[in-house]
Scaffold this active site. Sequence first.
Site, PDB file in Angstrom:
ATOM      1  CD  GLU A 176     -36.327  -1.964  62.980  1.00 21.02           C
ATOM      2  OE1 GLU A 176     -35.493  -1.291  63.597  1.00 21.02           O
ATOM      3  OE2 GLU A 176     -36.043  -2.806  62.109  1.00 21.02           O
TER       4      GLU A 176
ATOM      5  NE  ARG B  38     -30.769   3.284  74.597  1.00 20.77           N
ATOM      6  CZ  ARG B  38     -31.375   2.992  73.443  1.00 20.77           C
ATOM      7  NH1 ARG B  38     -31.354   3.840  72.451  1.00 20.77           N
ATOM      8  NH2 ARG B  38     -31.961   1.851  73.278  1.00 20.77           N
TER       9      ARG B  38
ATOM     10  CE  LYS C  21     -36.512  -2.729  69.342  1.00 18.24           C
ATOM     11  NZ  LYS C  21     -37.479  -2.187  68.405  1.00 18.24           N
TER      12      LYS C  21
HETATM   13  P1  ATP Z   1     -33.286  -1.257  70.601  1.00 21.17           P
HETATM   14  O1  ATP Z   1     -31.896  -0.739  70.652  1.00 21.17           O
HETATM   15  O2  ATP Z   1     -33.723  -1.958  71.854  1.00 21.17           O
HETATM   16  O3  ATP Z   1     -33.598  -2.023  69.355  1.00 21.17           O
HETATM   17  P2  ATP Z   1     -34.532   0.934  69.373  1.00 21.17           P
HETATM   18  O4  ATP Z   1     -34.347   2.346  69.777  1.00 21.17           O
HETATM   19  O5  ATP Z   1     -33.870   0.464  68.144  1.00 21.17           O
HETATM   20  O6  ATP Z   1     -34.195   0.039  70.617  1.00 21.17           O
HETATM   21  P3  ATP Z   1     -37.161   1.280  68.450  1.00 21.17           P
HETATM   22  O7  ATP Z   1     -38.192   0.273  68.178  1.00 21.17           O
HETATM   23  O8  ATP Z   1     -36.576   1.999  67.315  1.00 21.17           O
HETATM   24  O9  ATP Z   1     -36.044   0.559  69.280  1.00 21.17           O
HETATM   25  O10 ATP Z   1     -37.667   2.298  69.566  1.00 21.17           O
HETATM   26  C1  ATP Z   1     -38.886   2.970  69.537  1.00 21.17           C
HETATM   27  C2  ATP Z   1     -38.779   4.203  70.373  1.00 21.17           C
HETATM   28  O11 ATP Z   1     -38.422   3.866  71.706  1.00 21.17           O
HETATM   29  C3  ATP Z   1     -37.723   5.127  69.832  1.00 21.17           C
HETATM   30  O12 ATP Z   1     -38.258   6.434  69.788  1.00 21.17           O
HETATM   31  C4  ATP Z   1     -36.612   5.024  70.828  1.00 21.17           C
HETATM   32  O13 ATP Z   1     -35.941   6.222  70.950  1.00 21.17           O
HETATM   33  C5  ATP Z   1     -37.323   4.651  72.120  1.00 21.17           C
HETATM   34  N1  ATP Z   1     -36.454   3.876  72.987  1.00 21.17           N
HETATM   35  C6  ATP Z   1     -35.851   2.695  72.715  1.00 21.17           C
HETATM   36  N2  ATP Z   1     -35.083   2.294  73.743  1.00 21.17           N
HETATM   37  C7  ATP Z   1     -35.214   3.229  74.712  1.00 21.17           C
HETATM   38  C8  ATP Z   1     -34.679   3.405  76.031  1.00 21.17           C
HETATM   39  N3  ATP Z   1     -33.838   2.511  76.573  1.00 21.17           N
HETATM   40  N4  ATP Z   1     -35.033   4.498  76.730  1.00 21.17           N
HETATM   41  C9  ATP Z   1     -35.875   5.394  76.199  1.00 21.17           C
HETATM   42  N5  ATP Z   1     -36.419   5.309  74.991  1.00 21.17           N
HETATM   43  C10 ATP Z   1     -36.094   4.242  74.238  1.00 21.17           C
HETATM   44 MG    MG Z   2     -33.866  -0.066  66.303  1.00 20.64          MG
END
Ligand code: ATP
Ligand code: MG
Length: 563
Positions: free
Chosen positions: A37, A262, A272
Amino acid sequence: MTDEKTNEKRDFIRQIVAEDIRTSKWDGEVCTRFPPEPNGYLHIGHAKSVCLNFGIAAEFGGKCNLRFDDTNPVKEEPEYVESIKEDVRWLGWDWEDRLYFASDYFQQMYDYAVELIKQGKAYVEELSAEQIREYRGTLTDPGKNSPWRDRPIEENLDLFERMKNGEFPDGSKTLRAKIDMASPNINLRDPVIYRILHAEHHRTGRKWCVYPMYDWAHGLEDSIEGVTHSICTMEFENHRPLYDWYLDQLPVHHPQQIEFARLNLSYTLMSKRKLQRLVQEGYVNGWDDPRMPTLSGLRRRGYSPASIRNFCDVIGVNKFYSTVDMQLLEHCVRQDLNKTSPRVMGVLKPLKVVIENYPQDKVEYLEAVNNPEDPGAGTRQVPFSRVIYIEQNDFMEEPPKKFFRLAPGREVRLRYAYFVTCTDVVKADNGEIIGIRCTYDPATRGGDAPDGRKVKGTLHWVSAEQAVDAEVRLYETLFTKENPEDVAEGDDFTDNINPNSLEVLADCKIEPCVKDLKPLSRVQFERNGYFCVDPDSDENRLVFNRTVSLKDTWAKIQKKQKK
Ligand code: ATP
Ligand code: MG
């Protein structure tokens, strides 16, 4: 690649993919995607997902899409889109012509929702968000049906279209799937598919007044792109039945969702939203601050893409939550930089040394090895003269036992140069040591004594006249606690910020070969660590970030464990 032995070594996701290829489940095709995102910069946790998705595609002859999951207009910005593209490319991956935006599918998603309504499987809800929550029930109590659940299909179609056309205010209505208010999986209790939002979207502007919820959107995005393996983190395990339910209702391609744990890393954060707070509230100097766990921060700190890819390989992929030790990441970057970084002598806290018996205006050039790990890296000429700098902590007026460096009357080796003996200490009026005097032995040129006498210490040094002035930034972890979220009641993670995470040394002396280094060039300052030229540098002043020190605590831990 498919023999059984290597298959055992594969992680569980690669095993699934290999098996699907063997059984021709997707006609032998593999298509994955990395779906960020665009609401922040990528961090090292994202790198795990990037390397997993692009890595699987590369290993199995498939494709990986870069898709921006931009279904929430409020928090998304083009700045984030650009930074994410830059970071994925920097990590070494290529989406070729497959750069997609979920917002490009808004019409298709809308049409599929209409299709669901026509099947009698979706309805326009008028309960408020709070009422919906009340009706939803709990883990132990079933929910109850909304009074709007059995609206006639025609009425749903009409209202949904008018929602799209912007006739209703935010929050006044939603579109919900008609599944099962008594399902033990709360995600299946008539989840919301669309909400009304009069907001400006970074790509579609004001065209849409309804926006799809994550679960509805994500499966359709995967389906539209022909994704075969939709890899996501464990939080979505409970959403998989919904992912499947949506796609089962429609005559569309149905990818397989697979969840993995994760990445969490000690002494830092992977959210984020929280990283954004660090930026916005000024705890760090931007998303690319070298203390941040973002890819742009790690890049600026001096991490190489290869070291991050290697780290992602080493930590592997599984379904169990754990926190990876920061020292493992540092170990991975050291391994890479040890092979690739040219060695340079740089003095971080200079102490002036006058070599009394060395001719006043003489400068000689001594040969130094650029990288003992890489014979191809060659040698360079390092200037030596009467006045040089050594590290302040390489000299002690009254040395304790086991201090083998310079002290009054003692002889040490200057790397690549000569043996010197300290003859005198120069002090300011307040008693502070401001310099020392030495003599050198011309017979020891190159660093060995012809009479075979030994010295215990070898120091790095820089010739004063030719030295390049530099600022050096040393870093410690951004948080003092292994788990920054570990706080007393009423506090938050910002209370665990390490006040000493940045130390600036403004008066460093580096040997002249660094003069023309471009930003992000990496070097090893012998005995001091790996460093990288910061983009803050200009013609008048070089700035270096210390990537990591040379001390590999992880290697020590491993050794201990083996014993
Ligand atoms: P955040 O909680 O930091 O906002 P998010 O999962 O909402 O992270 P996205 O932009 O949706 O952020 O993530 C893109 C991809 O990266 C998704 O497929 C997510 O599963 C993966 N991802 C995000 N954080 C991690 C992590 N700590 N370890 C492994 N994969 C991750
Ligand atoms: Mg997110």
